[in-house]
Design an enzyme around this catalytic site. Sequence first.
Site, PDB file in Angstrom:
ATOM      1  N   ASP A 135      -5.753   9.715 -13.326  1.00 45.73           N
ATOM      2  CA  ASP A 135      -5.416   9.246 -11.843  1.00 45.73           C
ATOM      3  C   ASP A 135      -5.418   7.858 -11.700  1.00 45.73           C
ATOM      4  O   ASP A 135      -6.483   7.216 -12.116  1.00 45.73           O
ATOM      5  CB  ASP A 135      -6.876   9.893 -11.222  1.00 45.73           C
ATOM      6  CG  ASP A 135      -6.497  11.471 -11.158  1.00 45.73           C
ATOM      7  OD1 ASP A 135      -5.506  12.059 -11.375  1.00 45.73           O
ATOM      8  OD2 ASP A 135      -7.633  12.164 -10.963  1.00 45.73           O
ATOM      9  N   ASP A 158      -2.053  22.120  -6.040  1.00 43.44           N
ATOM     10  CA  ASP A 158      -3.508  21.887  -5.827  1.00 43.44           C
ATOM     11  C   ASP A 158      -3.956  23.121  -4.927  1.00 43.44           C
ATOM     12  O   ASP A 158      -3.841  23.279  -3.984  1.00 43.44           O
ATOM     13  CB  ASP A 158      -3.837  20.603  -4.911  1.00 43.44           C
ATOM     14  CG  ASP A 158      -3.538  19.280  -5.604  1.00 43.44           C
ATOM     15  OD1 ASP A 158      -3.161  19.211  -6.840  1.00 43.44           O
ATOM     16  OD2 ASP A 158      -3.091  18.314  -4.820  1.00 43.44           O
TER      17      ASP A 158
END
Length: 258
Positions: free
Chosen positions: A11, A130
């Site tokens: 990330d 997600d």
Amino acid sequence: MLAKRIIPCLDVRDGQVVKGVQFRNHEIIGDIVPLAKRYAEEGADELVFYDITASSDGRVVDKSWVSRVAEVIDIPFCVAGGIKSLEDAAKILSFGADKISINSPALADPTLITRLADRFGVQCIVVGIDTWYDAETGKYHVNQYTGDESRTRVTQWETLDWVQEVQKRGAGEIVLNMMNQDGVRNGYDLEQLKKVREVCHIPLIASGGAGTMEHFLEAFRDADVDGALAASVFHKQIINIGELKAYLATQGVEIRIC
């Protein structure tokens, strides 16, 4: 049988690799390029990079580091973050990425999946999902703009419906980011993975929850995923990729040994 894949996830925020828990409270892990190089040398099958605030900030992924990563690793890598057009995708692929992944922009405009697949081929197009389990309703819902907790919102899509929709539109692969499990290292959500596997007929990558080598084994053996993505166990050197792959091989998992 195709070999199962081990995929470190990086990330990226403000040019640094970060890691949170359940998509919140991110801490800085380190610089992008040295970490990418280390994972490639340890035996990762591919890497995934998420510019986690690009979509919520309304910008495309910062591309300055993509070409530097391409110069130092010899394994495939995928880049995600605010890719909203064919031009955005073309630039990232031209800098050396092998795949691009879309998430929030696909929810905003599902036709983007088809246009990207038609232009670059389905093998290049990954859709990230997600997904959050709502214990009150017993349902899995797709979330959007998860890189910024102040902007994260639940969409109208239930996860299984969205999985089927993105396949119809031309996705070549799905990364299922199980938000409840993210960063807590208590195992992948096998029940959810099994449900998604039943309706997912393209490569499926599990993401969120890996804490032990056994967790990877369970995802491959019990949910039949094609790849397992993890971050904190690799960033914090809790698990070595080479040792993980050796373990999986002894358990009968088809895996590429370096």
